[in-house]
Design an enzyme around this catalytic site. Structure first.
Site, PDB file in Angstrom:
ATOM      1  CG  HIS A 246      -0.377   0.315   2.505  1.00  0.00           C
ATOM      2  ND1 HIS A 246       0.099  -0.641   3.369  1.00  0.00           N
ATOM      3  CD2 HIS A 246      -0.192   1.491   3.137  1.00  0.00           C
ATOM      4  CE1 HIS A 246       0.549  -0.067   4.473  1.00  0.00           C
ATOM      5  NE2 HIS A 246       0.392   1.231   4.356  1.00  0.00           N
ATOM      6  CG  ASP A 291       0.522  -3.841   2.784  1.00  0.00           C
ATOM      7  OD1 ASP A 291       0.140  -3.290   1.744  1.00  0.00           O
ATOM      8  OD2 ASP A 291       1.031  -3.226   3.734  1.00  0.00           O
ATOM      9  CB  SER A 377       3.193   1.770   6.111  1.00  0.00           C
ATOM     10  OG  SER A 377       1.964   1.790   6.755  1.00  0.00           O
TER      11      SER A 377
END
Length: 862
Positions: A246, A291, A377
């Site tokens: 992402h 992811d 992230s």
């Protein structure tokens, strides 16, 4: 960091850094010629940023975190810049670019093709902050080049091309990134994070060198995430780099990637270290379910970057003691630790971008120390063998979700070769490897001390946790009033020092090769007649009572410790061990709270003749009306503010039907599986009035309510109740609950259950209880009960024209629902007279039964 659909993060400002992209050093050619240094050059001014709008629009943005916006320019440096021919040497082109209010600028060359001997520099309009030289060695696949962020709102581009080159260079500035976030400013807004070079990071000093901050272009935005270098089975230093899907999914994004290394604070609270950067990458693999994204950097980090290619484990093995190293909000590297066993997600996860992750594709972690947030992230998760087992996808303050490396490794994404093609290029079938670093890496000094404040004449031990051997070690301490003891020396890995003077000593560890010091770290240690005891806890701040069974505590700063519970908490908690460095504070089995409470304890540390004592306290949160038996009494009209924060679910607490969101008999099925519908419930009760009907509504946040009839609170828990109604949403667009005109028996007590909708939300709310007036056809008298004086002092009079009986039963309740008076009273010409002199100031409810009919009224006492 992405998040499940019900989570929310707030964007805050991000920090300062010193950047050095891979370059050859030196000074711009024009600096050698004073006549050129003072020459005016063309300037391109970009449109000012609308800071308020940009900051507001991106405040709740999920990953990747935006901090700037690109303006497309297509500026040919040779056409737009000032041209100066240096006879016998070559030609210089210079161009200035400015943005009135940008925090920093980032230059992206959509065409970067230059010959051998040519050089590119950038600097500001004061001829400072020089970056370069960028040369032919910086040419990238696709002939593009993204430079690192440049501090300030102006930048000068200077390009020198020598005579008689193999070809003419081509430099086109495709776009300029203008930062509205403070990516080059101080470490503001980093509360709750732990710097990687604090003592807690001593065991991951190798691992940290694999982790890097990322910036790249995504759409029109400058964005930031985290990622890490990863090893392959050949141990050959191929610059593979992982992050989150992402964050990065396209080759266009990868080509603009800039990775920043050693992006850290010196020590626990020192200054920003120099942070060299690399530009460009090739996208190799990206996979949404777990992811995961794998790229290969276009440049190989050299010895001064101190690269470490982390090992990995592609086996789906739960473990304990995991470590996360990450770069939240674009700040410097932080560390988060979890000492418990991690678990797999046993249900699929829906994210805020509507993507879904299958069950068993992620690790679910609750960190014991430190936390993660936006910008984190893509950062690696390490097991206790220092191997990558996942990368951060998202989460909240309670749980973090990491896409499993094992899941990514074993699943092939459409259009890409398998991860094993790159990380196991010889198809060895190996599923777990250790890390690798080049032997020429410059060493990195790091040491810890048992104490930073020591009782005089008390020996303490220093521990070297430095990385990238080989190196020669030397400890230097000033002033010289100290001794090495127990056969240790200035070159020992774990020297033991005795300080002889009451003063502040500076301890420095130097690492050298061939008599050249390559790295050092310093720490101040205070020797005196006092010590400082500190405590670390497995939980901090206010704690929900429903989550409290025990708290793990660990003390620092002394040699011996004693733990004691303070007097006001002796009936609530106790210690499992009262004489060790570590202990557990636990709830006494017999203690059950009915509302918020405080627990206090003391830790006393001793070192030689020095003592230090600290008193610590925790507030345990429990709503007064968490349990049914403590239901709060509702008064007709809008209630005061309540909350269901830290509310729990009682054993055998009823669960309303959960089939429809907008009916009068059901709540929403939030999870689609009929489970966990009641999660943070609180309770109310009321006495039904003479009209026989009520409407109940709530507002304040997205919650839900249910109405029950029963003879008592205990009857409800025993299943002896009738559900009168349940409401979650008033309509498809109005998420406030409302039960409309529910039928009740006058004088009977009813219970109201309120919980957060949307997955057990917790927040403030009000409840409005209204008597529904009867219609004419229902033929119920509407005579008014008169109460005076209001507020009452010593006496109160209650009248109603329908009272013809000469005796009435009067029951009076306080707002907590407790009965304070129950007696029979005579009804005379003045109605009923009550003596209120002994009542405390407040609001009371009187239930008056006359002739078999009950009347409810409110009395205010001053």
């Amino acid at each position: 960091m992405s998040k499940p659909i019900f989570l929310l993060f707030i964007l805050i400002s991000v920090p300062s850094l010193l950047l050095a992209q891979k370059s050859e050093g030196g000074k711009p050619y024009s600096f050698k010629m004073s006549v050129l240094k003072s020459t005016e050059i063309p300037s391109v001014s970009l449109k000012a940023l609308d800071m308020e709008t940009l900051t507001s629009n991106n405040a709740a943005q999920t990953e990747p975190v935006p901090y700037g916006i690109f303006t497309d320019t297509l500026l040919d440096v040779k056409s737009a810049g000032k041209k100066d021919i240096i006879t016998g040497h070559g030609t210089i082109w210079r161009l200035e670019i400015s943005s009135p209010n940008a925090r920093s600028l980032q230059v992206y060359f959509s065409k970067y093709v230059i010959p051998e001997g040519a050089s590119l520099f950038i600097y500001n309009n004061r001829n400072q902050n020089i970056k370069g030289a960028f040369t032919k060695k910086n040419m990238q696949p696709g002939s593009v080049l993204m430079l690192a962020d440049f501090e300030g709102n102006n930048v000068t581009i200077e390009y020198f091309e020598p005579q008689q080159t193999e070809f003419e260079g081509k430099l086109v500035i495709g776009s300029i990134g203008q930062a509205f976030g403070d990516v080059l400013q101080s470490e503001s807004g980093t509360s709750g994070f732990i710097n990687i070079n604090c003592p807690i990071g001593k065991n991951v000093q190798l691992d940290k060198h694999s982790v890097a901050k990322m910036s790249f272009r995504s759409g029109q935005y400058q964005v930031t995430c985290s990622g890490g270098l990863i090893n392959n089975t050949r141990n050959d230093g191929m610059p593979y780099f992982i992050t989150a899907n992402h964050c990065m999914t396209t080759q266009d994004e990868a080509s603009t990637l800039v990775t920043y290394y050693n992006y850290e604070i010196a020590g626990c609270n020192g200054t920003q270290l120099n942070s060299p950067s690399l530009s460009g990458a090739s996208l190799l693999y990206t996979y949404q379910p777990s992811d995961f994204t794998l790229v290969r950097l276009n440049e190989i980090p050299t010895a001064e970057y101190q690269p470490y290619y982390a090992g990995w484990d592609a086996r789906d093995n739960p473990t304990d003691s995991v470590t996360a190293i990450h770069v939240p909000y674009g700040n410097t590297k932080k560390i988060s630790l979890d000492y418990d066993s991690i678990i797999s997600n046993d249900i699929s996860v829906t994210w805020d971008d509507d993507s879904r992750s299958p069950r068993l594709s992620h690790w679910v972690i609750g960190f014991d120390e430190g936390s993660t947030s936006q910008g984190s992230s893509g950062s690696p998760l390490f097991n206790k063998k220092h191997q990558i087992i996942g990368q951060l996808h998202g989460g909240d303050d309670i749980q973090a979700y990491y896409g499993k490396f094992s899941y990514s490794y074993s699943h092939k994404a459409t259009g890409f070769l398998a991860v094993s093609h790159y990380l196991d290029p010889d198809s060895s079938g190996i599923l777990a490897i250790n890390g690798y670093y080049p032997s020429e890496n410059i060493p990195d000094a790091f040491f810890t001390s048992e104490f930073e404040q020591v009782c005089h004449n008390t020996p303490i031990q220093l521990d070297d946790h430095s990385v990238f051997e080989p190196y020669d070690r030397q400890w230097k301490i000033t002033p010289a009033t100290f001794n090495f003891v127990e056969s240790t020396s200035e070159s020992s890995e774990h020297p033991i020092i005795e300080f002889l003077q009451d003063t502040v000593y500076n301890v420095t560890l130097n690492l050298s090769r061939n008599d050249s010091v390559l790295s050092e770290e310093s720490l101040d240690i205070t020797s005196g007649d006092s010590i400082n005891v500190t405590v670390k806890a497995s939980q901090s701040g206010n704690i929900c009572d429903c989550d409290f069974n025990s708290i793990q505590l660990s003390a620092e700063g002394a040699d011996a410790y004693t733990w004691t519970v303070e007097n006001n908490s002796l009936d609530k908690v106790e210690f499992t061990n009262s004489n060790g460095k570590s202990t557990v504070l636990k709830r006494k089995p017999e203690f059950k709270a009915s509302s918020d409470y405080i627990v206090e304890f003391r830790v006393t540390g001793q070192q030689a003749s020095c003592l230090n004592s600290q008193v610590l306290s925790y507030k345990l949160i429990k709503p007064d009306n968490d349990d049914i038996e403590n239901a709060a009494l509702l008064i007709y009209g809008k209630s005061e503010s309540f909350d269901n924060i830290c509310a729990s679910v009682q054993s055998n607490e009823p669960i309303p039907p959960h089939t429809d969101c907008v009916s009068q008999k059901s709540w929403c099925d939030e999870y689609g599986n009929g489970e966990n519908i009641v999660e943070n419930s609180v309770w109310f009760k009321f006495i039904a009035g003479t009209t026989g009907r009520v409407t109940i509504s709530s507002s304040g946040f997205d919650n839900e309510l249910a109405l029950y009839a029963a003879d008592s609170a205990a009857a409800i828990l025993n299943g002896n109740y009738t559900l009168i109604g349940a409401s979650d949403d008033r309509s498809d667009s109005d998420y406030r609950p409302m039960l409309t005109s529910a039928t009740v028996v006058p004088g009977k007590t009813y219970w109201v259950q309120v919980d957060g909708s949307g997955g057990g939300l917790e927040d403030l709310f009000t409840v409005t209880l209204t008597s529904v007036l009867p219609t004419a056809s229902e033929q119920v008298s509407s005579e008014v009960t008169i109460v005076y004086p209001q507020p009452a002092s010593d006496m109160v009079y209650i009248q109603n024209s329908r009272w013809t009986e000469h005796e009435a039963r009067v029951v009076v309740y306080n707002t907590s629902g407790a009965c304070i008076q129950d007696e029979h009273k005579s009804v005379n010409t003045n109605g009923i007279t009550l003596n209120t002199s002994a009542w405390q100031p407040g609001i009371y409810i009187a239930a008056i039964t006359v002739g078999g009919e009950q009347f409810i009224t409110r009395i205010a006492k001053k």
